[in-house]
Design a protein around this motif. Structure first.
Motif, PDB file in Angstrom:
ATOM      1  N   ARG A 144       0.834  -1.187   0.091  1.00 39.71           N
ATOM      2  CA  ARG A 144      -0.145  -0.112   0.135  1.00 39.71           C
ATOM      3  C   ARG A 144       0.854   1.534  -0.090  1.00 39.71           C
ATOM      4  NH1 ARG A 144      -4.126  -1.647   4.602  1.00 39.71           N
ATOM      5  NH2 ARG A 144      -6.105  -2.154   3.543  1.00 39.71           N
ATOM      6  N   LEU A 145       1.932   1.281   0.807  1.00 39.36           N
ATOM      7  CA  LEU A 145       2.579   2.339   0.908  1.00 39.36           C
ATOM      8  C   LEU A 145       3.567   2.598  -0.368  1.00 39.36           C
ATOM      9  CD1 LEU A 145       4.076   2.141   4.657  1.00 39.36           C
ATOM     10  CD2 LEU A 145       2.248   3.799   3.584  1.00 39.36           C
ATOM     11  N   GLN A 146       4.012   1.488  -0.926  1.00 34.37           N
ATOM     12  CA  GLN A 146       4.733   1.721  -2.163  1.00 34.37           C
ATOM     13  C   GLN A 146       3.898   2.232  -3.306  1.00 34.37           C
ATOM     14  OE1 GLN A 146       5.642  -1.934  -4.561  1.00 34.37           O
ATOM     15  NE2 GLN A 146       7.635  -1.381  -4.741  1.00 34.37           N
ATOM     16  N   GLU A 147       2.527   1.862  -3.362  1.00 32.47           N
ATOM     17  CA  GLU A 147       1.708   2.456  -4.180  1.00 32.47           C
ATOM     18  C   GLU A 147       1.630   4.066  -4.038  1.00 32.47           C
ATOM     19  OE1 GLU A 147      -3.012   1.991  -6.071  1.00 32.47           O
ATOM     20  OE2 GLU A 147      -2.004   0.373  -4.560  1.00 32.47           O
ATOM     21  N   MET A 148       1.339   4.349  -2.573  1.00 35.25           N
ATOM     22  CA  MET A 148       1.036   5.708  -2.130  1.00 35.25           C
ATOM     23  C   MET A 148       2.314   6.607  -2.373  1.00 35.25           C
ATOM     24  SD  MET A 148      -0.226   6.646   1.534  1.00 35.25           S
ATOM     25  CE  MET A 148       0.765   7.651   2.512  1.00 35.25           C
ATOM     26  N   LEU A 149       3.312   6.401  -2.117  1.00 38.77           N
ATOM     27  CA  LEU A 149       4.421   7.105  -2.380  1.00 38.77           C
ATOM     28  C   LEU A 149       5.491   6.969  -3.489  1.00 38.77           C
ATOM     29  CD1 LEU A 149       5.885   6.127   1.237  1.00 38.77           C
ATOM     30  CD2 LEU A 149       4.414   8.381   0.612  1.00 38.77           C
ATOM     31  N   GLY A 150       5.053   5.950  -4.087  1.00 31.05           N
ATOM     32  CA  GLY A 150       5.708   5.789  -5.587  1.00 31.05           C
ATOM     33  C   GLY A 150       7.134   5.579  -5.379  1.00 31.05           C
ATOM     34  N   CYS A 151       7.684   4.851  -4.276  1.00 30.18           N
ATOM     35  CA  CYS A 151       9.107   4.486  -3.922  1.00 30.18           C
ATOM     36  C   CYS A 151       9.333   3.256  -3.941  1.00 30.18           C
ATOM     37  CB  CYS A 151       9.364   5.314  -2.688  1.00 30.18           C
ATOM     38  SG  CYS A 151       8.771   4.808  -1.253  1.00 30.18           S
ATOM     39  N   PRO A 152      10.738   2.765  -4.189  1.00 33.43           N
ATOM     40  CA  PRO A 152      11.093   1.407  -4.019  1.00 33.43           C
ATOM     41  C   PRO A 152      11.270   0.904  -2.609  1.00 33.43           C
ATOM     42  CG  PRO A 152      13.006   2.877  -4.269  1.00 33.43           C
ATOM     43  CD  PRO A 152      11.767   3.957  -4.335  1.00 33.43           C
ATOM     44  N   VAL A 153      10.821  -0.371  -2.372  1.00 33.73           N
ATOM     45  CA  VAL A 153      10.839  -1.150  -1.281  1.00 33.73           C
ATOM     46  C   VAL A 153      12.175  -2.026  -1.242  1.00 33.73           C
ATOM     47  CG1 VAL A 153       9.711  -2.923   0.053  1.00 33.73           C
ATOM     48  CG2 VAL A 153       8.338  -1.264  -1.207  1.00 33.73           C
ATOM     49  N   TYR A 154      12.908  -2.072  -0.226  1.00 29.08           N
ATOM     50  CA  TYR A 154      13.987  -2.727  -0.001  1.00 29.08           C
ATOM     51  C   TYR A 154      14.074  -3.729   1.124  1.00 29.08           C
ATOM     52  CZ  TYR A 154      16.295   0.666  -3.117  1.00 29.08           C
ATOM     53  OH  TYR A 154      16.434   1.361  -4.318  1.00 29.08           O
ATOM     54  N   ALA A 155      14.432  -4.954   1.054  1.00 25.67           N
ATOM     55  CA  ALA A 155      14.550  -5.958   2.016  1.00 25.67           C
ATOM     56  C   ALA A 155      15.603  -6.870   1.907  1.00 25.67           C
ATOM     57  CB  ALA A 155      12.811  -6.838   1.873  1.00 25.67           C
ATOM     58  N   PRO A 156      15.899  -7.689   2.934  1.00 24.60           N
ATOM     59  CA  PRO A 156      16.773  -8.687   2.976  1.00 24.60           C
ATOM     60  C   PRO A 156      16.553  -9.765   1.913  1.00 24.60           C
ATOM     61  CG  PRO A 156      16.196  -8.490   5.185  1.00 24.60           C
ATOM     62  CD  PRO A 156      15.166  -7.743   4.273  1.00 24.60           C
ATOM     63  N   ALA A 157      17.642 -10.072   0.991  1.00 25.72           N
ATOM     64  CA  ALA A 157      17.713 -10.959   0.123  1.00 25.72           C
ATOM     65  C   ALA A 157      16.642 -12.320   0.428  1.00 25.72           C
ATOM     66  CB  ALA A 157      18.861 -11.534  -0.399  1.00 25.72           C
ATOM     67  N   ASP A 158      16.764 -12.934   1.592  1.00 24.84           N
ATOM     68  CA  ASP A 158      15.968 -13.889   1.877  1.00 24.84           C
ATOM     69  C   ASP A 158      14.474 -13.813   2.390  1.00 24.84           C
ATOM     70  OD1 ASP A 158      18.147 -15.636   1.666  1.00 24.84           O
ATOM     71  OD2 ASP A 158      18.554 -15.456   3.828  1.00 24.84           O
ATOM     72  N   SER A 159      14.096 -12.451   2.255  1.00 26.36           N
ATOM     73  CA  SER A 159      12.640 -12.008   2.381  1.00 26.36           C
ATOM     74  C   SER A 159      12.023 -11.895   1.071  1.00 26.36           C
ATOM     75  CB  SER A 159      12.615 -10.715   3.094  1.00 26.36           C
ATOM     76  OG  SER A 159      13.237 -10.382   4.228  1.00 26.36           O
ATOM     77  N   LEU A 160      12.630 -11.723  -0.001  1.00 24.32           N
ATOM     78  CA  LEU A 160      12.060 -11.302  -1.280  1.00 24.32           C
ATOM     79  C   LEU A 160      11.046 -12.264  -1.746  1.00 24.32           C
ATOM     80  CD1 LEU A 160      15.246 -10.001  -3.022  1.00 24.32           C
ATOM     81  CD2 LEU A 160      13.559  -8.836  -1.537  1.00 24.32           C
ATOM     82  N   GLU A 161      11.212 -13.393  -2.071  1.00 19.42           N
ATOM     83  CA  GLU A 161      10.127 -14.390  -2.432  1.00 19.42           C
ATOM     84  C   GLU A 161       9.121 -14.442  -1.630  1.00 19.42           C
ATOM     85  OE1 GLU A 161       9.983 -18.993  -4.146  1.00 19.42           O
ATOM     86  OE2 GLU A 161      11.752 -18.264  -3.214  1.00 19.42           O
ATOM     87  N   ARG A 162       9.114 -14.414  -0.256  1.00 25.72           N
ATOM     88  CA  ARG A 162       7.828 -14.552   0.729  1.00 25.72           C
ATOM     89  C   ARG A 162       6.968 -13.229   0.536  1.00 25.72           C
ATOM     90  NH1 ARG A 162      11.414 -17.095   5.837  1.00 25.72           N
ATOM     91  NH2 ARG A 162      12.967 -15.964   4.674  1.00 25.72           N
ATOM     92  N   LEU A 163       7.891 -11.998   0.461  1.00 32.29           N
ATOM     93  CA  LEU A 163       7.238 -10.923   0.244  1.00 32.29           C
ATOM     94  C   LEU A 163       6.474 -11.065  -1.238  1.00 32.29           C
ATOM     95  CD1 LEU A 163       9.761  -8.398   1.335  1.00 32.29           C
ATOM     96  CD2 LEU A 163       7.729  -8.924   2.633  1.00 32.29           C
ATOM     97  N   ARG A 164       7.044 -11.522  -2.045  1.00 32.78           N
ATOM     98  CA  ARG A 164       6.349 -11.421  -3.524  1.00 32.78           C
ATOM     99  C   ARG A 164       5.403 -12.740  -3.628  1.00 32.78           C
ATOM    100  NH1 ARG A 164       7.950 -13.964  -8.137  1.00 32.78           N
ATOM    101  NH2 ARG A 164       9.943 -14.961  -7.115  1.00 32.78           N
TER     102      ARG A 164
END
Length: 279
Positions: A76-96
């Motif tokens: 929601r915040l990525q859409e609202m702010l139009g900015c990138p999201v960064y996370a640990p490499a091991d988080s990426l698949e679970r977030l997606r």
């Protein structure tokens, strides 16, 4: 609840704050928003972020790990702010792709929306020449990191601290890794913790050391009782008492028994060259 500490501001959001505190913090530092709170706290987080973004644009969202009380509003915040999201490499698949959530977690924190994030590097530039060091800190979650601002001694500690004397362990937490993470961080010149649930914690190095001492002593006592022939459930009753409200609310996910049984497996030998100051 909003907190301000120098250039850092933060807000606590979530559904339950009586008996059991399930609310979590997100923090604004420089051009970064660190963690995003749970979906159940969206209105509070949105109001906070709107005000912060109007004061100075938020240019990046940084997640310390994938759990829904920290990453739940990232999409929601990525859409609202139009900015990138960064996370640990091991988080990426679970977030997606998402990950399994027990029913109580959906009720307490809400179901997060999928978000595409980019991997964090070893350092994070938050503007004005300020940088945060990204420090792996597994234990609570295998993908968790902390963020350290060395010149001020500030540690955005995610869920590493929480409390000096934990009574419960979640079924998927790794107690040995948690102890190792506490050992690794205690040598850093930490002044203030920006904890994901406890908020601002002064004398951060002492707070982390206190938790480490407690956990090591608990493991040692549990292992001594096992050597005397005492069963794990009796050891739990002696050291931690009966299971409490958190056990029942989480349908056994958070458990004192988990903590004792994990403590029985911890290798208390400190590797050669490491500090032995564990209490």
């Amino acid at each position: 609840m909003k907190v301000v500490h120098g250039p850092v501001s933060g807000v606590r959001s979530g559904r339950i704050d009586r008996g059991i505190n399930t609310q979590s913090y997100c923090y604004r530092f420089g051009n970064a928003l660190i963690d995003t709170g749970p979906p159940a706290g969206w209105r509070t987080v949105r109001t906070f972020v709107e005000a912060e973004h109007a004061r100075r644009p938020i240019e990046q969202i940084v997640l310390t790990h994938h759990h829904e009380d920290h990453a739940g509003n990232a999409a929601r915040l990525q859409e609202m702010l139009g900015c990138p999201v960064y996370a640990p490499a091991d988080s990426l698949e679970r977030l997606r792709k998402g990950y399994p959530q027990e029913l109580y977690r959906r009720f307490v924190w809400g179901k997060p929306s999928a978000v595409t994030a980019s991997p964090l590097s070893d350092t994070l530039d938050v503007g004005s020449g300020e940088q945060l060091s990204v420090i792996p800190a597994p234990g609570h979650a295998d993908d968790m990191v902390c963020l350290f601002e060395r010149s001020r001694g500030w540690l955005f500690s995610a869920d590493l601290f929480l409390t000096r004397r934990p009574l419960y362990l979640r079924f998927d937490e790794d107690l040995s890794a948690l102890i190792d993470s506490l050992r690794a961080l205690r040598a850093r010149p930490i002044d203030t913790l920006f904890c994901g649930h406890a908020g601002l914690v002064p004398e951060g190095a002492r707070a982390l050391k206190s938790k480490l001492h407690y956990l090591v002593a608990l493991c040692a006592r549990a292992q001594a009782m096992r050597a005397e022939g005492k069963p794990a459930d009796a050891t739990r009753a002696d050291l931690l008492g009966r299971e409490g409200l958190l056990y029942y609310v989480s349908t056994g996910d958070f458990s004192k028994q988990h903590l004792i049984e994990a403590g029985l497996q911890v290798d208390l030998h400190v590797p050669e060259g490491a500090s032995t100051d564990d209490g």
